[in-house]
Design a protein around this motif. Structure first.
Motif, mmCIF file in Angstrom:
data_model
loop_
_atom_site.group_PDB
_atom_site.id
_atom_site.type_symbol
_atom_site.label_atom_id
_atom_site.label_comp_id
_atom_site.label_asym_id
_atom_site.label_seq_id
_atom_site.Cartn_x
_atom_site.Cartn_y
_atom_site.Cartn_z
ATOM 1 N N LYS A 69 3.764 6.993 4.872
ATOM 2 C CA LYS A 69 3.616 7.472 6.260
ATOM 3 C C LYS A 69 4.815 7.094 7.128
ATOM 4 O O LYS A 69 4.949 7.536 8.270
ATOM 5 C CB LYS A 69 2.337 6.872 6.886
ATOM 6 N N ASP A 117 0.875 -1.178 0.000
ATOM 7 C CA ASP A 117 0.000 0.000 0.000
ATOM 8 C C ASP A 117 0.912 1.228 0.000
ATOM 9 O O ASP A 117 1.513 1.579 1.026
ATOM 10 C CB ASP A 117 -0.890 -0.030 1.256
ATOM 11 N N GLU A 118 1.051 1.858 -1.159
ATOM 12 C CA GLU A 118 2.014 2.959 -1.294
ATOM 13 C C GLU A 118 1.625 4.180 -0.475
ATOM 14 O O GLU A 118 2.490 4.898 0.027
ATOM 15 C CB GLU A 118 2.174 3.318 -2.774
ATOM 16 N N THR A 119 0.329 4.400 -0.300
ATOM 17 C CA THR A 119 -0.097 5.532 0.542
ATOM 18 C C THR A 119 0.339 5.309 1.985
ATOM 19 O O THR A 119 0.898 6.194 2.636
ATOM 20 C CB THR A 119 -1.629 5.695 0.466
#
Ligand code: CS2
Ligand code: MG
Length: 403
Positions: free
Chosen positions: A382, A376-378
């Motif tokens: 983080k 999950d690149e999003t």
């Protein structure tokens, strides 16, 4: 018309520890990911990929895995080494992921189908002293493990490899390597007592493993192998630095304790003599650091000719992508031995999604197309990179030693 690679990007993230992932996308809408994590030198591989390899991938046929491997290995001119081979591995595993997805099958099917339903694995038990280490073993037994690696503190030594309970994981973020202290004589006196205690408390059936982590000289390694024979270990790992493959002739001639080596290897040339002279019992070179599936398959096939089994490295600094792909390889490979299994930091599950499972000491790979791991690149964004180092190690007189 053949598909084409249209994009490839390097994702550096640090959910609990640093990981480097390569994502490749094709014109037909497929994507695949590969692990490029080299603990303590992560950005070297990230740059090797982003600045030198990715530009050459755009426009290539994603199905041409072998040609791409040869292109990146021979085309670099400067061959071998952990940075180069981790970068090649990331491309290779991502392309195998894509090919399996294009075929609509789990990766193990593409490799040749299942040789087994599930894979024996081992976990890490450790303690600051023998009693604490035995309690740690009991905890892993309660979780269902049938094979457990045991490391314990050595009286008089403050900080040694593998004993996290005393000082935490040695590769958490910091600006300089922590320094361990070492004394071989103290260790050689103490190590047999660890396994004497383990056999006395847990009996003969439990598979016990131990990692000497490159710290002995060949004759010292032979001494330890002999002293551990009564406890019938599953394996004694990295008993002496293996750049000197010939050193294992000394060890092999003097002990029947099974030997495992290879997590620091990155090509078949690093282990050719060890395998063909049957100096070892398990080869640990794994997908992320040894050129991916295309090259590790060659290592495994050579090993099969000489009665050597696989025992892939699987520490938590190898990303879930490597664990996922390794389990598909483990399910296919005829000369499978065991899979190392370390639990990743909790934050890693926010970034990576995987579908393997653990039950009764065995690992089960998933059945979805590909190797079954996604990023999950999003979420990855983080967790920014923070420099970290492996420990360095010194003898009591200050001499810099193997960690
Ligand atoms: C160890 C590793 O798992 C093992 O067998 O040798 O923990 C090793 O120290 C790390 O993977 C190095 O990054
Ligand atoms: Mg090791």
């Amino acid at each position: 018309m053949a598909d084409r690679i249209v994009a490839a990007r390097v994702i550096v993230t640090s959910p609990g520890r640093n990981f480097v992932t390569l994502k490749i996308e094709t014109a037909s809408g497929l994507s695949g990911i590969g692990d490029a994590t080299l603990n303590g030198r992560e950005l070297a591989v990230a740059s090797y990929l982003a600045d030198h390899v990715v530009p050459t991938l755009i426009g290539r046929d994603p199905a041409a895995i072998e040609d791409t491997w040869q292109y990146l290995y021979r085309g670099a001119y400067w061959r071998r080494g952990p940075v180069t081979m981790s970068a090649i591995a990331a491309v290779d595993v991502a392309l195998w992921d894509i090919k399996a997805k294009a075929a609509g099958m789990p990766l193990y099917q593409l490799l040749g189908g299942a040789s087994r339903e599930s894979m024996l694995c081992y976990s890490h038990a450790n303690g600051a002293d023998i009693e604490a280490a035995m309690d740690s073993v009991a905890g892993h037994l309660a979780q269902g493990y049938k094979a457990i690696r045991v490391q314990a503190g050595v009286p008089g030594l403050k900080r040694i490899y593998g004993v996290h309970s005393a000082h935490g994981d040695s590769t958490q973020h910091q600006d300089r390597p922590d320094e361990g202290d070492w004394d071989t004589a103290s260790y050689l006196r103490h190590a047999p007592r660890i396994f004497e205690a383990a056999r006395a408390r847990f009996g003969e059936e439990l598979h016990l493993l131990h990692d000497a982590h490159h710290r002995l000289l060949p004759n010292e390694a032979a001494r330890l192998g002999q002293d551990l024979e009564p406890y019938r270990l599953f394996w004694l790992e990295d008993v002496t630095p293996a750049e000197n493959q010939a050193a294992f002739r000394t060890v092999r001639a003097k002990t029947t304790t099974p030997l495992a080596v290879g997590e620091v290897f990155n090509t078949i040339w690093d282990c050719q003599a060890l395998i063909t002279e049957q100096l070892i019992d398990y080869i640990r070179a794994t997908l992320v650091h040894a050129g991916g599936i295309t090259h590790v398959r060659r290592i495994a096939d050579l090993a099969a000719l000489y009665g050597v089994r696989t025992g892939f490295h699987g520490a938590s600094d190898l990303s879930p992508v490597t664990m996922g792909a390794a389990l598909h390889f483990d399910r296919w490979v005829p000369n499978f031995g065991i899979q190392e299994y370390s639990i990743h930091p909790n934050e890693a599950a926010e970034v990576f999604q995987w579908n393997w499972s653990f039950r009764d000491g065995m690992l089960h790979c998933g059945e979805t197309p590909g190797h079954g791991v996604e990023i999950d690149e999003t979420a990855a964004a983080k967790f920014p990179y923070r420099r970290s180092y492996l420990d360095v190690n010194r003898l009591q007189d200050g001499t810099l030693w193997n960690w």
